[in-house]
Structures are given as structure tokens and as C-alpha cells.
Design a protein around this motif. Structure first.
Motif, short mmCIF file in Angstrom:
data_model
loop_
_atom_site.label_atom_id
_atom_site.label_comp_id
_atom_site.label_asym_id
_atom_site.label_seq_id
_atom_site.Cartn_x
_atom_site.Cartn_y
_atom_site.Cartn_z
N LYS A 141 5.14 3.04 -4.27
CA LYS A 141 5.13 3.69 -5.52
C LYS A 141 5.48 3.19 -6.80
O LYS A 141 6.94 2.81 -6.86
CB LYS A 141 5.95 5.22 -5.38
N ASP A 169 14.08 4.56 2.11
CA ASP A 169 13.05 4.06 1.11
C ASP A 169 14.28 3.47 0.21
O ASP A 169 15.67 3.82 0.26
CB ASP A 169 12.72 5.27 0.53
N ARG A 222 0.91 -1.28 0.16
CA ARG A 222 0.03 0.02 -0.01
C ARG A 222 1.05 1.14 0.17
O ARG A 222 0.45 2.28 -0.44
CB ARG A 222 -0.82 0.09 1.22
N ASP A 223 2.10 1.10 0.52
CA ASP A 223 2.98 2.32 0.39
C ASP A 223 3.93 2.60 -0.62
O ASP A 223 4.62 3.33 -0.70
CB ASP A 223 3.66 2.36 1.85
N ARG A 259 8.54 -0.78 6.80
CA ARG A 259 7.14 -0.60 6.91
C ARG A 259 6.45 -1.47 6.04
O ARG A 259 5.48 -2.18 6.26
CB ARG A 259 6.89 0.82 6.58
N SER A 260 7.35 -1.66 4.74
CA SER A 260 6.78 -2.79 3.82
C SER A 260 7.24 -4.23 4.15
O SER A 260 6.89 -4.88 3.39
CB SER A 260 7.18 -2.25 2.51
#
Length: 168
Positions: free
Chosen positions: A38, A142, A35-36, A85-86
Motif C-alpha cells: 500500500k 505488516d 502487488r500487496d 508474503r512480499s
């Protein structure tokens, strides 16, 4: 019939050998629906447009080089994922790099600034790059994977590297 089968087999082998990396495909499939994440996908049409526009620049060597580079690119895919987070860990990135090396990708360059790391990896054939990858692990946790699929001439990359200071 035998000739037709040989042509089909040769085409399939050529497509497979110059296509996207299995490691990149597996990695992308694992994280692209997060969901996060890109995700940006550009197809060959946009690069063909750039190549056509570059043709109108009279006696401009920069435009000619950009046009040649753009006309060789079939697609560009960008996947940016927040680390942790992913569920993406540094070990996953190391695993991806190792799988790419086993697929005959070579690390062309590594750039490190503080905690930021950028790896340029490519599958080459003679004086051409058949697929280029940039793996970017940034300080803000990231990770970005840029996959450029197509044929890129080394001489055009060398020209851009040599003349990039002129592009202000």
C-alpha cells in the motif's frame, strides 16, 4: 560566473543533505511495486492547505502549532508491506535501521507493545528535525514506513506531546 557556480553547488549540497535518505529510497524502490504493498504519497500542497486553514482559527494555540507544523512539511510518503508474503524479512528492517544510523539518523523513541514495535527516527539540525521516519512493525505481520520530509520545530512537537490529551 564563479559566483553563480558557487550558488548552484551550495543549493545542490543543501538539497542533498536535507533530502530523502538513500536507505529509505532504496528500501522503498525495492518494495513499493509489490502487488500487496500500500503506497500513499502526499505532497506539500495538502500541508500548505492545512496551514492556510489553521490561520483562520482566532486565538487558538493548537491551530497555530498545527499550522506551523503543516507549513514545514514538504511531503509525506507511506509504504505498508505485508511481511514474508512480499519477501520482507525482519533482517531487512534491521538493515534499514542500521543504514539510517550510518546516515546520521538518530532513534528518538521506541515503543513496544506485545510484538508491535514503533521506531521514531530523525535527522536533526539544532532544534529542528529535517526528516522524520516512523518504522512500524505490527503484530499482524505488516511493516509500515512513514517518511515525513520537511522542517519541523522541536518546540512544536513538544507542544503537541504535552497537549495531546486535550484533543478528544
Amino acid at each position: 560566473m564563479k559566483k553563480l557556480m558557487s550558488i548552484i553547488l551550495f543549493s545542490a549540497i543543501a538539497t542533498f543533505s536535507f533530502g530523502q535518505s538513500k536507505a529509505v529510497e532504496d528500501f522503498s524502490n525495492k518494495f513499493k511495486n509489490d502487488r500487496d504493498a500500500k503506497v500513499v504519497s502526499l505532497n506539500g500542497g495538502i500541508f500548505e492547505l492545512v496551514a492556510n486553514i489553521a490561520q483562520f482559527a482566532d486565538d487558538d494555540e493548537d491551530a497555530e502549532v498545527i499550522g506551523r507544523l503543516a507549513s514545514g512539511i514538504k511531503s509525506m510518503n507511506i509504504l505498508s508491506i505485508p511481511m514474508y508474503r512480499s519477501g520482507l524479512e525482519v533482517a531487512d528492517i534491521d538493515d534499514l535501521k542500521n543504514k539510517l544510523k550510518s546516515e546520521k539518523y538518530e532513534e528518538l523513541m521506541t515503543v513496544r507493545e506485545g510484538r508491535d514495535r514503533v521506531y521514531f527516527m530523525a535527522k536533526t539540525g539544532g532544534d529542528k528535525i529535517n526528516n522524520m521516519l516512523m518504522l512500524i512493525n505490527s503484530d499482524n505481520d505488516d511493516f509500515t514506513l512513514i517518511n515525513i520530509d520537511g522542517i519541523i520545530e522541536m518546540k512544536d512537537l513538544a507542544y503537541m506531546a504535552k497537549n495531546h490529551d486535550d484533543w478528544h
